[in-house]
Write a protein that holds these residues in place. Structure first.
Motif: not given
Ligand SMILES: *Cc1c(COP(=O)(O)O)cnc(C)c1O
Length: 498
Positions: A234, A83, A263, A238, A183, A294-295, A141-143, A292, A265, A236, A146, A181
């Motif tokens: 959620t 991702l 979430d 995973t 998480s 970064h995704k 991070g997303g985890s 996130n 992320a 989006g 959350n 996810h």
């Protein structure tokens, strides 16, 4: 000669040249995405042992080259495996500046610029979501983002938990869709809620939570005398990239006085696009959100923001008032600028800086535009980046519909395209045997990794046999790359027969 200072020529001339060569490979389709070797071969290819004596700069450069050679080429336009994908020059510069300024984001005193940037970025994210009050923190991070959401949910309802622990609480239950996810499960483990109390809610065929099922589950948990604490919606997912119906979930949360955490992320990045931000409609009704950059925004790993509209709650929830670090009698500035005690960590990277610098470099379209820094040759704005990613996914889906032997798992909404490939031996009037079909993707993946030209992943989902999940977020990827993926899967798989 004894080295007495940093060898800047070594870092910025020699090592930078090696890094530049690695990055330059991303603009050609000739380079491999992966040079796969087995774990045993890898041990032979690189001298991993930690020596007693220091080694020469030449040897160090040699290690750097080898490390890059055997790492995946994550900025390659045909890297669709995870991702995250795509590498951003400005993001890389920010990462280098971080290394050069080497500091930790807990106090204003030692990170004046970075603590300020984090606050500004959090405020911007909150305004994009539509929160009236703003608070938040960047996390690893997303985890973890959350986890912050659920910790805030619990503290909001049961502030005494901070002192007494879970012993004084009723049995708490959290809800997330079956495609949320993992998480959500991990958070339940970590918080002492327990995985049995992380209830999964059924999804429809597009991967969206079925809200009537949520309502039923909450009612039944209440009947059992347990306490429904929070829902993780959620934005989006995973695997499918699906968006839960946020407005309806918010209504259920309101009715049963539950915290609503989103979430986002993967999906949060859609907020920079005027064209597609409607996917997150209703997000402003939530209590907190994980996002996130970064995704889908291609910020270098890692960059994950947790935001909430409950100002001050993060600090109340997590602060431990370590007085060796967060002295309250500092004379040079107002200590409310020391934001680090909101975190469950002590030291922390300045991840917000990467998105901030990228934001400065790229135009953000429409009414959300913050700053416009003149024409930027060759640079696409963050919004265009997202629009292009979604456009590539749509293109991919259209091609799949046109081709023999390919079938969509569901119509994509965002950046993920999920599909099956049926080798000619499995095509016919009756659908393929799922036990045979599930073997196809792993075999093709193996051949794909060994040929090294592209990377996409596969997964089962519920009772669905293995299918490919393609994530199209690299700004360098074109429609020709989408065609290439389909041609290549067909080339690798056409002779498969069981
Ligand atoms: C990736 C992802 C996460 C986890 O994020 P990390 O940064 O890998 O911890 C959480 N939720 C969703 C929906 C994701 O796609």
């Amino acid at each position: 000669m004894e080295a007495t200072s940093l060898d800047l020529d070594f870092i910025f001339t020699k090592a930078a040249e090696v890094i530049k060569q690695h990055l330059a490979k991303n603009s050609t389709r000739d380079a491999s995405v992966v040079k796969f070797v087995s774990p045993t071969e890898l041990l032979n290819a690189l001298d991993f042992a930690l020596p007693d004596e220091g080694q020469s700069p030449e040897q160090i450069l040699d290690y750097v080259k080898k490390v890059m050679e055997f790492s995946i080429q994550a900025g390659h336009p045909r890297y669709f495996n995870q991702l995250y994908s795509g590498l951003d020059e400005t993001g890389i510069i920010a990462q280098m500046v971080s290394a050069a300024t080497n500091t930790s984001v807990y106090t204003y005193e030692i990170a004046p610029v970075y603590t300020t940037i984090e606050r500004i970025v959090i405020e911007k994210m909150c305004s994009l979501v539509g929160y009236s009050e703003t608070d938040g923190i960047f996390s690893p991070g997303g985890s973890i983002s959350n986890l912050y959401g659920l910790m805030c949910a619990r503290h909001h309802r049961f502030p005494e938990v901070k002192k007494t622990g879970v012993h004084s609480l009723p049995q708490l239950v959290i809800f997330a869709s079956e495609q949320a996810h993992y998480s959500a499960q991990k958070c339940a483990m970590i918080m002492g809620i327990g995985m049995d109390n992380a209830v999964t809610i059924k999804c429809d065929s597009r991967g969206k939570m079925i809200v009537s099922e949520l309502e039923k589950a909450v009612t039944s948990v209440k009947k059992e005398g347990k306490c429904p604490l929070a829902v993780i919606a959620t934005a989006g997912t995973t695997v499918m990239g699906a968006f839960d119906p946020l407005t309806e979930i918010a209504a259920v949360c309101k009715k049963h006085k539950m915290w609503m955490h989103i979430d986002a992320a993967l999906g949060g990045s859609v907020l920079v696009s005027e064209k597609h931000k409607c996917l997150l409609k209703g997000a402003e009704l939530s209590d907190s959100l994980a996002w996130n950059p970064h995704k889908a925004l291609t910020v270098p790993l890692q960059c994950s923001g947790f935001i909430t509209k409950h100002k001050g709650l993060l600090a109340q929830c997590n602060s431990a008032h370590a007085n060796y670090l967060f002295q309250q009698d500092k004379r040079s500035y107002d200590v409310s600028y020391d934001t680090g005690d909101k975190s469950i960590q002590c030291g922390r990277l300045n991840d917000a800086f990467k998105i901030w610098l990228m934001w400065k470099a790229k135009v953000c379209h429409g009414s959300l535009a913050v700053h416009y820094y003149g024409p930027l040759q060759g640079k696409v704005g963050l919004a265009r980046q997202i629009d292009k990613a979604i456009g590539n996914t749509k293109y991919m889906a259209e091609q799949i519909k046109k081709r023999d032997g390919f079938e969509l798992v569901s119509e994509p909404e965002y950046t993920n395209c999920c599909f099956w490939y049926y080798p000619p031996s499995m095509r016919g009037p009756t659908p393929p045997d799922p036990h045979k079909l599930t073997k196809v993707a792993p075999i093709i993946k193996d051949l794909m990794v060994k040929s090294g030209k592209m990377m996409i992943t596969y997964t089962p989902l519920g009772d669905k046999p293995n299918f490919f999940r393609m994530v199209t977020i690299s700004p360098l990827s074109t429609e020709r790359d989408m065609d290439f993926v389909l041609d290549e899967i067909d080339r690798l798989g056409r002779d498969l027969a069981f």
